[in-house]
Design a protein around this motif. Structure first.
Motif, PDB file in Angstrom:
ATOM      1  N   PRO A 497       0.834  -1.205   0.000  1.00 52.82           N
ATOM      2  CA  PRO A 497       0.000   0.000   0.000  1.00 52.82           C
ATOM      3  C   PRO A 497       0.869   1.256   0.000  1.00 52.82           C
ATOM      4  N   GLN A 498       0.299   2.358  -0.466  1.00 55.64           N
ATOM      5  CA  GLN A 498       1.003   3.642  -0.441  1.00 55.64           C
ATOM      6  C   GLN A 498       1.214   4.073   1.006  1.00 55.64           C
ATOM      7  N   GLY A 499       2.374   4.639   1.295  1.00 54.73           N
ATOM      8  CA  GLY A 499       2.638   5.108   2.654  1.00 54.73           C
ATOM      9  C   GLY A 499       4.110   5.149   2.947  1.00 54.73           C
ATOM     10  N   GLY A 517      -7.779   9.933   1.056  1.00 57.01           N
ATOM     11  CA  GLY A 517      -8.679   9.400   2.062  1.00 57.01           C
ATOM     12  C   GLY A 517      -8.010   9.213   3.412  1.00 57.01           C
ATOM     13  N   ASP A 518      -8.759   8.594   4.324  1.00 57.30           N
ATOM     14  CA  ASP A 518      -8.233   8.329   5.658  1.00 57.30           C
ATOM     15  C   ASP A 518      -7.095   7.312   5.587  1.00 57.30           C
ATOM     16  N   VAL A 519      -6.338   7.203   6.698  1.00 62.79           N
ATOM     17  CA  VAL A 519      -5.142   6.357   6.696  1.00 62.79           C
ATOM     18  C   VAL A 519      -5.147   5.395   7.881  1.00 62.79           C
ATOM     19  N   GLN A 572      -0.175   4.653   6.310  1.00 58.67           N
ATOM     20  CA  GLN A 572      -0.430   3.788   5.159  1.00 58.67           C
ATOM     21  C   GLN A 572      -1.868   3.944   4.688  1.00 58.67           C
ATOM     22  N   GLU A 573      -2.058   3.800   3.381  1.00 61.75           N
ATOM     23  CA  GLU A 573      -3.421   3.843   2.854  1.00 61.75           C
ATOM     24  C   GLU A 573      -4.220   2.659   3.396  1.00 61.75           C
ATOM     25  N   ILE A 574      -5.515   2.822   3.482  1.00 61.05           N
ATOM     26  CA  ILE A 574      -6.383   1.766   4.005  1.00 61.05           C
ATOM     27  C   ILE A 574      -6.646   0.724   2.914  1.00 61.05           C
ATOM     28  N   VAL A 575      -6.460  -0.533   3.283  1.00 62.03           N
ATOM     29  CA  VAL A 575      -6.806  -1.643   2.408  1.00 62.03           C
ATOM     30  C   VAL A 575      -8.010  -2.347   3.014  1.00 62.03           C
TER      31      VAL A 575
END
Length: 713
Positions: A497-499, A517-519, A572-575
């Motif tokens: 994930p992006q981060g 978005g939220d993280v 980190q982006e939410i998965v």
């Protein structure tokens, strides 16, 4: 013979330490050699003029031998081997004990022995060996009490006592051998060498063995894979318990004990693994003598309903299947069998069946194209001639050229029939389950011999970037790396994930603003493995709360463990975990086989459910795809209960890429990607942790620096 001809078919054997003293090993070896060996035996003993009326020579250098059998004290054994090498002896068997099995002094002596053998290019068996025997020339160079019958099985064992017991039993059973080797300490020649030698030997039909360990797992896999394309290898491997597993801190390390490594490695090598000595020889006998089946569809012909049901149960536990007869076969059975019989499989020809009814039923079954193999299962009756049934079985097996196993149940009345069957290469078993296991070995070997092995994919990766990440463990003098090593996965093309890792609240906010978005925010500390247990994870953090969330996570970590090393907070982006399946991909480095790659159901349940499968790296694309289908949770990946199937190809590629990573960097001792979230659109590594051998990394770095700074020649 191949490279080991001097070991198994020497023209002249020197026994160093030969004697005729009662109760001595030197005497036993001399007696065994003089009994049947058709070559020349030269006793070597400087204190004797003759042994068993044969002139002694003072040194192995005077023996002009192809093979030297060394039975002298360990203090002089190394010197004797050196003399043998200098004299041009090609092969040496060191019977003498007192080497690596006895402690540090013995280990040092064994190291010297290995060096001497390498210097003189000696094929050396032992030390601490019972010896070798070969029926090629009637040579029994062991101190065991039994010689072997001639045959086409070649047998190796790490236990000398096991060999003596097997030979005694095998002679009683009429089982013969080509070569037998007591491996001893395996200072030079090991199991891979003998698999290679016997695989190239047209006189060896089956290779069997008892092993307590394998010296070089990767070399053994590569050797056995090639051999088992033509020659079956069947092994009993002792030490199945978890007591032999390495102590480990990762999920993979916890689940990957030595047994998992051997199970995976032997399977990849194409080796048939027997659970017992009985299973070893049951498999060997049928593999040695019966043709390969066209299929695993078995027909059972029996005069006893109960044993027939037992055989059906055994088929259900094997790779075999009960054959479905053609309409023509069923019609013939309906016309020829009593009404109270059963025309379907297993075919019950009823207890009053005579030899003609048995013969006719077996003939019809073997003629059916849907039948790949058959079991003749009988109980004694007053109207049945067992010896006659054996002759009919042999004749029909040869006529139809399909594998047949026999289960003639009974005592003394079976003996003559079993001899007829055995002479024709049809094994007879008392237990129907053993007969089915024997046929199953044929089917398993056919699968093995037709396997196609793909080379592992070589992905385009950034090794320098990966090495820089691993170097952080050296810089911190801490072998553990966690999410701060996500760049390692990026370097090998494993999606993440992006981060990134923030070291202060401002960095955290900047990272969050780059993400749509939220993280998710997680404390980063090698001392805190289970972050969620201490409130070290926050999910769904909006940008305006990132600053405070950073400080809260650090405070919680400090309160939980004041001396913990805090490296920062991962942003980190939410998965969406609910959109996919949480899996785990990991590696534990086994002492014998090297990197052992694991795949399974991941998340928080990995160690509870233990739904995992293993392969020894490097893992090919085909092997990686097989792994995704071997776990119990595989239906979840394929789209069970209305869920969309995940991108299994992306999961398999992740397994391959991790396999390449851990093969490229032997300093990685353990690694977990957990979870690897598999979705219909791909797979993403959410978390990682690994253990690095910092000393090895430092040595590799120094060697690389040295090479880079050497002047051009």
């Amino acid at each position: 013979m191949g490279e080991l001809a001097a070991l198994f078919a020497p023209g002249r054997v020197a026994v160093v330490g030969a004697t005729d003293r009662e109760g001595s090993v030197g005497r036993a070896i001399m007696e065994n050699l003089l009994a049947d060996y058709d070559g020349e035996v030269v006793p070597v003993n400087p204190k004797r003029e003759t042994v068993f009326d044969r002139p002694c020579v003072a040194s192995v250098a005077d023996a002009d031998a192809d093979l030297a059998v060394v039975v002298v004290p360990p203090s002089v054994a190394v010197d004797v081997v050196r003399e043998a090498g200098e004299a041009g002896v090609e092969a040496v068997v060191v019977i003498t004990a007192g080497f690596g099995e006895t402690g540090s002094d013995g280990a040092a002596r064994e190291d010297e022995l290995t060096s001497v053998a390498a210097e003189h290019d000696l094929n050396l068996v032992g030390p601490n060996s019972l010896g070798v025997l070969s029926t090629r020339r009637g040579m029994n160079a062991t101190f065991g009490p039994e010689n072997a019958r001639p045959g086409n099985l070649s047998f190796m064992s790490q236990s000398g006592a096991f060999i003596t017991a097997v030979l005694d039993w095998a002679n009683d059973q009429g089982i013969g051998f080509k070569d037998v080797v007591s491996l001893g300490n395996k200072a030079v020649l090991d199991e891979a060498d003998f698999v290679r030698e016997w695989g190239a030997d047209p006189e060896t039909d089956v290779i069997i063995g008892y092993l307590e360990g394998i010296e070089d797992g990767r070399a053994f896999i590569d050797t056995a894979r090639e051999v088992t394309q033509d020659t079956p290898v069947v092994l009993v491997k002792s030490g199945r318990t978890e007591a032999g597993a390495q102590a480990a801190s990762s999920h993979t390390g916890t689940l990957a004990g030595s047994e998992q490594a051997y199970e995976a490695g032997l399977d990849q090598a194409g080796v048939l693994r027997a659970d017992s000595v009985q299973g070893l020889f049951d498999a060997a006998r049928v593999l040695e003598s019966q043709p390969m089946p066209d299929s695993g569809d078995v027909a059972v012909i029996t005069n006893a309903g109960g044993p027939g049901v037992m055989s059906t149960d055994a088929v259900g536990d094997s790779r075999l299947a009960m054959a479905s007869f053609t309409e023509e076969t069923l019609d013939t059975f309906s016309e020829t069998l009593p009404a109270e019989g059963n025309i379907y499989n297993p075919v019950d020809i009823v207890g009053d069946a005579d030899n003609e009814r048995f013969r006719q039923a077996l003939d019809v079954a073997l003629a059916d194209d849907n039948v790949g193999c058959a079991l003749v299962l009988s109980c004694p009756t007053a109207v049945l001639d067992y010896e006659g049934l054996a002759r009919d079985t042999v004749e029909l097996q040869r006529e139809h050229d399909k594998p047949v196993a026999a289960c003639f149940m009974g005592g003394e009345r079976v003996d003559a029939a079993a001899e007829v069957l055995g002479d024709a290469g049809i094994p007879n078993y008392f237990d129907p389950a053993r007969a089915i296991e024997g046929l199953d070995a044929l089917v398993r070997f056919k699968e093995i011999s037709t396997r196609e092995y793909d080379a592992p994919t070589e992905f385009d990766v950034d090794r320098e970037a990966a090495e820089a990440v691993l170097a952080r463990a050296v810089e911190r003098d801490d072998p553990r790396l966690g999410v701060e090593a996500m760049d390692l996965l990026d370097a090998y093309g494993i999606p993440t994930p992006q981060g990134g890792i923030a070291t202060d609240p401002t960095d955290a906010l900047e990272l969050a603003e780059e993400i749509d978005g939220d993280v998710v925010m997680k404390i980063v500390s090698p001392d805190i493995l289970h972050k969620s247990d201490i409130g070290g994870v926050k999910v769904g953090v909006p940008n305006e709360e990132v600053y405070d969330a950073y400080e809260d996570l650090v405070t919680r970590a400090r309160n939980y463990q004041p001396d913990a090393e805090i490296l920062g907070v991962q942003v980190q982006e939410i998965v969406d975990l609910n959109a996919g399946v949480e899996t785990i991909v990991g590696m534990n480095r086994d002492p014998q086989f090297g990197p052992l790659v694991m795949f399974g159901l991941g998340g928080i349940f990995v160690e509870v459910l233990e739904d995992t499968t293993f392969r020894v790296a490097p893992v090919s694309g085909e092997e990686a795809r097989e792994m995704t289908g071997e776990i119990d949770a595989a239906p979840l990946l394929r789209g069970a209960r209305g869920r969309d199937p995940v991108d299994v190809a992306a999961v398999a590629e992740t397994i391959e890429r991790l396999s390449q990573l851990v093969t490229d960097f032997p300093a990685i001792l353990e690694l977990d990607i957990n979870p690897l979230v598999a979705t219909p659109d791909g797979a993403q590594a959410i978390d990682v942790r690994l253990t690095v051998d910092t000393d090895a990394m430092e040595r590799d770095s120094q060697e690389t620096t040295l090479v880079d700074t050497e002047p051009d020649q």
